[in-house]
Design a protein around this motif. Structure first.
Motif, short mmCIF file in Angstrom:
data_model
loop_
_atom_site.label_atom_id
_atom_site.label_comp_id
_atom_site.label_asym_id
_atom_site.label_seq_id
_atom_site.Cartn_x
_atom_site.Cartn_y
_atom_site.Cartn_z
N GLN A 69 0.81 -1.19 0.10
CA GLN A 69 0.02 0.02 0.02
C GLN A 69 0.77 1.14 0.07
O GLN A 69 0.68 2.30 -0.70
N VAL A 70 1.88 1.16 0.97
CA VAL A 70 2.63 2.40 1.04
C VAL A 70 4.24 1.83 0.80
O VAL A 70 4.87 0.85 1.42
N GLN A 71 4.98 2.54 -0.08
CA GLN A 71 6.51 2.24 -0.25
C GLN A 71 7.15 3.36 0.16
O GLN A 71 6.94 4.42 -0.10
N LEU A 72 8.42 3.04 0.91
CA LEU A 72 9.20 3.97 1.42
C LEU A 72 10.77 3.68 0.81
O LEU A 72 11.06 2.48 1.00
N VAL A 73 11.32 4.92 0.52
CA VAL A 73 12.73 4.56 -0.06
C VAL A 73 13.52 5.64 0.65
O VAL A 73 13.23 6.97 0.25
#
Length: 129
Positions: free
Chosen positions: A1-5
């Motif tokens: 649902q949420v991707q963090l980089v």
């Protein structure tokens, strides 16, 4: 649902500064709280900072671990879906992999890993003496 980089890690001398960034994508509208944690070799993953939207105050509220208070600053750019961690007066003990995290809602404690729903892969920060 949420991707963090995460990005912005690197090698810096003691006393120097570094700014980390965490770019979020996906259903970011559901994540009202963003946090930073770090983990040094052989140690636990510890809370660093968090930023949360306060409906009561109509502003972002920030939280910091005692070890970084006064040296680090967390901020958020909603237009860019990015959270930052400005790190000043860095010390060798700040050396760690830094992780970005997001939570739809914090139930109790902003410093607890289990409160967060999404995590980035981490970025290495090394502070030399």
């Amino acid at each position: 649902q949420v991707q963090l980089v995460e990005s912005g890690g690197g090698l810096v001398q003691a006393g120097g500064s570094l700014r980390l960034a965490c770019a979020a994508s996906g259903r970011t509208f559901s994540s009202s709280v963003m946090g930073w944690f770090r983990q040094a070799p052989g140690k636990e993953r510890d809370f660093v900072a968090a930023v949360s939207w306060s409906w009561s105050w109509s502003r972002d509220i920030t939280y910091y671990a005692d070890s970084v208070k006064g040296r680090f600053a967390i901020s958020r750019d909603n237009a860019k879906n990015t959270v930052y961690l400005q790190m000043n007066s860095l010390k060798p003990e700040d050396t760690a992999v830094y992780y970005c995290a997001a939570a739809d809602r914090i139930r109790s404690n902003y410093a607890v890993q289990g409160e967060y729903d999404y995590w980035g892969q981490g970025t290495q920060v090394t502070v030399s003496s």
